[in-house]
Design an enzyme around this catalytic site. Structure first.
Site, PDB file in Angstrom:
ATOM      1  N   LYS A  27      10.523   5.806 -12.325  1.00 56.69           N
ATOM      2  CA  LYS A  27      10.183   6.552 -11.134  1.00 56.69           C
ATOM      3  C   LYS A  27      10.735   5.968  -9.926  1.00 56.69           C
ATOM      4  CE  LYS A  27       5.885   7.964 -10.066  1.00 56.69           C
ATOM      5  NZ  LYS A  27       5.519   7.841  -8.732  1.00 56.69           N
ATOM      6  N   SER A  28      10.424   4.496  -9.567  1.00 52.45           N
ATOM      7  CA  SER A  28      10.619   3.903  -8.531  1.00 52.45           C
ATOM      8  C   SER A  28      12.198   4.176  -8.527  1.00 52.45           C
ATOM      9  CB  SER A  28      10.208   2.595  -8.347  1.00 52.45           C
ATOM     10  OG  SER A  28       8.956   2.652  -8.359  1.00 52.45           O
ATOM     11  N   ARG A  32      15.146   5.845  -5.710  1.00 48.26           N
ATOM     12  CA  ARG A  32      16.268   5.253  -5.096  1.00 48.26           C
ATOM     13  C   ARG A  32      17.568   5.471  -5.362  1.00 48.26           C
ATOM     14  NH1 ARG A  32      11.409   2.794  -5.057  1.00 48.26           N
ATOM     15  NH2 ARG A  32      10.730   0.812  -3.853  1.00 48.26           N
ATOM     16  N   GLY A 100       4.224   9.689  -2.790  1.00 46.23           N
ATOM     17  CA  GLY A 100       4.395   8.925  -1.622  1.00 46.23           C
ATOM     18  C   GLY A 100       5.711   8.019  -1.359  1.00 46.23           C
ATOM     19  N   ASP A 321       0.622  -0.262 -10.116  1.00 48.70           N
ATOM     20  CA  ASP A 321       0.326   1.111 -10.614  1.00 48.70           C
ATOM     21  C   ASP A 321      -0.361   1.230 -12.030  1.00 48.70           C
ATOM     22  OD1 ASP A 321       1.342   2.192  -8.367  1.00 48.70           O
ATOM     23  OD2 ASP A 321       3.555   2.323  -9.237  1.00 48.70           O
ATOM     24  N   LYS A 348      -4.114   5.528  -3.588  1.00 46.70           N
ATOM     25  CA  LYS A 348      -2.921   5.683  -4.075  1.00 46.70           C
ATOM     26  C   LYS A 348      -3.248   7.244  -4.533  1.00 46.70           C
ATOM     27  CE  LYS A 348      -0.781   1.898  -4.677  1.00 46.70           C
ATOM     28  NZ  LYS A 348       0.563   1.897  -4.243  1.00 46.70           N
ATOM     29  N   ARG A 352      -8.367   5.206  -7.005  1.00 41.81           N
ATOM     30  CA  ARG A 352      -8.184   4.833  -8.347  1.00 41.81           C
ATOM     31  C   ARG A 352      -9.457   3.917  -8.894  1.00 41.81           C
ATOM     32  NH1 ARG A 352      -1.652   4.564  -9.149  1.00 41.81           N
ATOM     33  NH2 ARG A 352      -1.390   6.659  -9.407  1.00 41.81           N
ATOM     34  N   ARG A 398      -1.771   8.882 -13.679  1.00 41.72           N
ATOM     35  CA  ARG A 398      -2.253   7.823 -14.416  1.00 41.72           C
ATOM     36  C   ARG A 398      -3.481   7.658 -14.710  1.00 41.72           C
ATOM     37  NH1 ARG A 398       2.668   5.675 -13.717  1.00 41.72           N
ATOM     38  NH2 ARG A 398       3.819   5.491 -11.608  1.00 41.72           N
TER      39      ARG A 398
HETATM   40  C1  S3P Z   1       6.268   2.274  -5.203  1.00 43.58           C
HETATM   41  C2  S3P Z   1       5.788   0.940  -4.742  1.00 43.58           C
HETATM   42  C3  S3P Z   1       4.231   1.001  -4.854  1.00 43.58           C
HETATM   43  C4  S3P Z   1       3.694   1.985  -6.094  1.00 43.58           C
HETATM   44  C5  S3P Z   1       4.419   3.309  -6.004  1.00 43.58           C
HETATM   45  C6  S3P Z   1       6.006   3.205  -6.193  1.00 43.58           C
HETATM   46  C7  S3P Z   1       7.882   2.033  -4.924  1.00 43.58           C
HETATM   47  O1  S3P Z   1       3.329   1.297  -3.848  1.00 43.58           O
HETATM   48  O2  S3P Z   1       2.368   1.878  -6.124  1.00 43.58           O
HETATM   49  O3  S3P Z   1       3.907   4.003  -7.001  1.00 43.58           O
HETATM   50  O4  S3P Z   1       8.684   3.012  -5.602  1.00 43.58           O
HETATM   51  O5  S3P Z   1       8.027   1.552  -4.017  1.00 43.58           O
HETATM   52  P1  S3P Z   1       3.137   0.412  -2.680  1.00 43.58           P
HETATM   53  O6  S3P Z   1       4.517  -0.382  -2.434  1.00 43.58           O
HETATM   54  O7  S3P Z   1       2.996   1.094  -1.416  1.00 43.58           O
HETATM   55  O8  S3P Z   1       2.056  -0.456  -3.185  1.00 43.58           O
END
Ligand code: S3P
Length: 445
Positions: A27-28, A32, A100, A321, A348, A352, A398
């Site tokens: 996902k991250s 990007r 987020g 996560d 989150k 959680r 999750r």
């Molecule tokens: C993420 C960073 C994390 C993670 C989120 C995805 C990202 O959050 O919990 O699910 O893609 O950069 P934080 O960096 O705010 O902890």
């Protein structure tokens, strides 16, 4: 995206996880990939993109800003990059849904544009703290309005110029780091972020893949504004955060032996493997290789006797996560597991710590939340009543998946409510996990 109709899981107890499978893309990295491909020059081709609601919200946002993104029959995306200055003003607010990451990273990328834009989200996202990005962005010269509580909607006004900053992160957050680096692309001079603890470095790696110079010296990562990105080919690995449910499920379910294909094992993401191994898990990394600038491996996991541990604080950002799944492992382990230094878990998609503690307590497990962690005493997982007695995932993807795999070791059936948001990160979870041996049925209540 909290559900109007309530999607629920009913888990039949027992079973084991066997065979081989590939969980969806990271996902991250998917978020990007769209962001950088959109502002690059030339075409990019992205394979392995996660077609879950969160990453699709990012994709829709860039389409709304005039970026052409096509999907081939094989699921490969072709993005026609518009260059650093080519984004167009969208017609309405950009809806980041539950994500987020989309909201925080986009606030950085959009802070330096020449048009105003508003970012909105669902009820969960609208409760999440945004000052962690708007404050440092304001220091760079950005003009972003939040609600009086520092939450979305975010109204981003154009600014005559952004200036680079030097910013020590007040919390371990890859989202804040990435937000500032994306703003830094549009800023005059150098932007440097200093980390107290390492967090996921996908933005840094991917900027490099797009030909943008990023300098790292120890905990300090810097870039200079005004450069350009060049379109490229990217292969997105399977998401270790989605693999985590299977790492835990196969560990706790007797007779399991499962191979997870092409999982990203970036060192900033492998806390779940380190923690589970310390608990006694049998996890092997096979055929390690590099794909799209990210290390990957096939992961073989077999059932094992787990024991409770004190989770090392340095592993917390590397597993941030995966704690809902790790808590299920702790509930099935012998003895006590202690987590501290993880207050971030409270902000989150849900709180959680509290939501997991409530669900575990409902299953008869001793789970005592603390302000920044939890104490879990391993035991026998019970079952839930149907209907009102179900475990409430509170719309947190999750948490829903964690309690689903808990069913592998439960004494009776488990019902989990408010599971529709599993779609945000893991479309097809029920089918894939059922194919591996989880007794899962979805239904609408
Ligand atoms: C993420 C960073 C994390 C993670 C989120 C995805 C990202 O959050 O919990 O699910 O893609 O950069 P934080 O960096 O705010 O902890």
């Amino acid at each position: 995206m909290s559900s109007v109709t309530d999607l629920r899981y009913l888990i039949t107890p027992g079973g084991s996880l066997t065979g081989r499978l590939r969980v969806p893309g990271d996902k991250s990295i998917s978020h990007r990939s769209i962001m950088l491909a959109a502002i690059a020059e030339g075409r990019s081709r992205i394979s392995g993109f996660l077609e879950g609601a969160d990453a699709l919200a990012t994709l829709a946002a860039f389409r709304a800003m005039g970026v052409e993104i096509e999907r081939s029959d094989t699921g490969e995306l072709q993005v026609a990059g518009v260059g650093m200055r080519g984004l167009k003003s969208p017609e309405g607010p950009l809806d980041m849904g539950n994500s987020g990451t989309a909201m925080r990273l986009l606030s950085g990328l959009l802070a330096g544009q020449t048009f105003p834009v508003t970012l909105i989200g669902d009820a969960s996202l609208t409760r999440r703290p945004m000052r962690r990005v708007t404050e440092p962005l304001a220091r760079m010269g950005a003009r972003i309005l939040t609600s009086p509580d520092g939450t979305a909607p975010l109204r981003i006004e154009p600014t005559p110029r952004l200036s680079g900053i030097e910013y020590p992160l007040p919390m371990a957050s890859a989202q804040v780091k990435s937000c500032l680096m994306l703003a830094g692309l549009y800023a005059e001079g150098e932007t440097c972020v200093i980390e107290t603890e390492p967090t996921r470095d996908h933005t840094e790696r991917m900027l490099t893949a797009f030909g943008y110079p990023v300098r790292r010296q120890g905990s300090r990562v810097c870039l200079s504004g005004g450069g350009r990105l060049t379109g490229c080919r990217l292969r997105i690995p399977a998401d270790i955060s989605s693999a985590a449910f299977f790492l835990v499920g196969a560990s706790i379910a007797p007779g399991s032996d499962l191979l997870l294909e092409e999982v990203g094992i970036n060192p900033t993401r492998v806390g779940v493997i380190n923690i589970l191994r310390t608990m006694g898990a049998d996890i092997e990394l096979l055929d390690r290789r590099v794909a799209g600038g990210e290390p990957v491996a096939d992961i073989r996991v077999k059932s094992a006797r787990l024991h409770g541990i004190r989770i090392p604080v340095d592993q917390v950002p590397l597993a941030i996560d995966e704690f809902p799944a790790i808590f299920i492992a702790a509930a099935c382990a012998e003895g006590e597991t202690l987590l501290s230094g993880a207050a971030e878990l409270r902000v989150k998609e849900s709180d959680r710590i509290q939501v997991m503690a409530d669900g575990l307590t409902r299953l008869g497990i001793e789970a005592e939340p603390t302000p920044d962690g939890i104490r879990i005493l391993g035991g026998e997982l019970g079952s839930t009543e149907a209907g009102e007695g179900a475990i409430d995932a509170q719309g947190d993807h999750r948490i829903a998946m964690s309690f689903a795999v808990a069913g592998l070791r439960a004494r009776g059936p488990i019902e989990v409510r408010d599971c529709a948001n599993v779609e945000t990160s893991f479309p097809g979870f029920a089918e894939l996990s059922a194919g591996a041996g989880l007794g899962i049925r979805e239904f609408q209540a």
